[in-house]
Design an enzyme around this catalytic site. Structure first.
Site, mmCIF file in Angstrom:
data_model
loop_
_atom_site.group_PDB
_atom_site.id
_atom_site.type_symbol
_atom_site.label_atom_id
_atom_site.label_comp_id
_atom_site.label_asym_id
_atom_site.label_seq_id
_atom_site.Cartn_x
_atom_site.Cartn_y
_atom_site.Cartn_z
ATOM 1 N N GLY A 30 -71.920 34.496 4.203
ATOM 2 C CA GLY A 30 -71.535 33.520 5.216
ATOM 3 C C GLY A 30 -72.268 33.789 6.518
ATOM 4 N N ARG A 31 -71.721 33.283 7.612
ATOM 5 C CA ARG A 31 -72.379 33.476 8.908
ATOM 6 C C ARG A 31 -71.976 34.773 9.597
ATOM 7 N NH1 ARG A 31 -71.514 29.565 12.861
ATOM 8 N NH2 ARG A 31 -70.147 28.197 11.690
ATOM 9 N N GLU A 61 -74.501 37.825 10.376
ATOM 10 C CA GLU A 61 -75.482 37.569 11.425
ATOM 11 C C GLU A 61 -75.047 38.158 12.768
ATOM 12 O OE1 GLU A 61 -77.801 33.577 12.274
ATOM 13 O OE2 GLU A 61 -75.777 33.494 13.133
ATOM 14 N N CYS A 63 -75.132 37.417 -0.822
ATOM 15 C CA CYS A 63 -75.619 36.334 0.027
ATOM 16 C C CYS A 63 -76.190 36.866 1.345
ATOM 17 C CB CYS A 63 -74.477 35.337 0.243
ATOM 18 S SG CYS A 63 -75.005 33.690 0.737
ATOM 19 N N HIS A 64 -75.645 36.438 2.480
ATOM 20 C CA HIS A 64 -76.127 36.889 3.793
ATOM 21 C C HIS A 64 -75.638 38.289 4.161
ATOM 22 C CE1 HIS A 64 -77.015 32.606 4.081
ATOM 23 N NE2 HIS A 64 -77.766 32.854 5.134
#
Length: 200
Positions: free
Chosen positions: A89-90, A93, A119-120
């Protein structure tokens, strides 16, 4: 024998499936799972995002469920945990900007404890500089982060996972069955399938 403890590091707009499914599944097989977020405590919530693949050039994003944390970030002692889970997800970050998050991540890598990232989530591993010489996968847009951190990005099918030593990685939630199965192997979990006798 004491229950193994797993730490899950999350943040606002973590991917809904990638936090909910492993959080519940790992508890289902008997592990204690503590989900934490920088600057938040047990009982606080993080917002989640639903990322989907609907034919656009990148994923779409929609609001997900609110996810309730069950541990307090400031009270975490990484050495008391047996493994680490980093959803995508975000969230990765921005939580990768937190020095303590990076220190916690490095502890698991340096101690060779099992790490599952999806994923991220690989953005956090790259920022913690623990991918040197590792074969791994991630959401394809994160492949430059992996290469710049000295890792080897492996392009696999969306439902596959890559294992390299203590690290198991996958591109997205489509790989949950394989990603979680490989993580359970690293944890030493044995699941037996028993034949159930039919009653006539």
């Amino acid at each position: 024998m004491s229950t193994k403890k797993i730490l899950m590091i999350v943040g606002d707009y973590v991917e809904d499936y990638e936090v909910m499914v492993p959080f519940q599944a790992l508890q289902m097989v008997g592990y204690a799972v503590h989900a934490v977020c920088p600057d938040k405590k047990a009982g606080d919530k993080v917002r989640t995002a639903v990322h989907d693949f609907e034919g656009d050039q990148t994923y779409s994003e929609k609001p997900g469920h609110n996810f309730t944390l069950n541990a307090t970030f400031e009270e975490i002692k990484a050495e008391t945990y047996d493994a680490l889970v980093i959803p995508g997800g975000r969230a990765p970050e921005y939580i990768r900007l937190n020095r303590t998050v990076l220190e916690i991540t490095r502890h698991f890598a340096q101690a060779n404890k099992p790490i599952a990232a999806i994923c991220h989530g690989l953005q956090l591993l790259a920022a913690a500089d623990v991918l040197q010489g590792k074969r791994c996968t991630a959401y394809p847009a994160c492949s430059p982060d992996i290469r710049l951190a000295g890792g080897t990005y492996v392009d696999v099918l969306a439902d596959e996972a890559i294992v390299d030593g203590n690290l198991v990685t996958a591109q997205a939630w489509l790989a949950h069955p394989r990603w979680l199965a490989e993580f359970l192997k690293l944890l030493g979990t044995k699941i037996e399938h028993l034949e159930v006798a039919k009653v006539n």
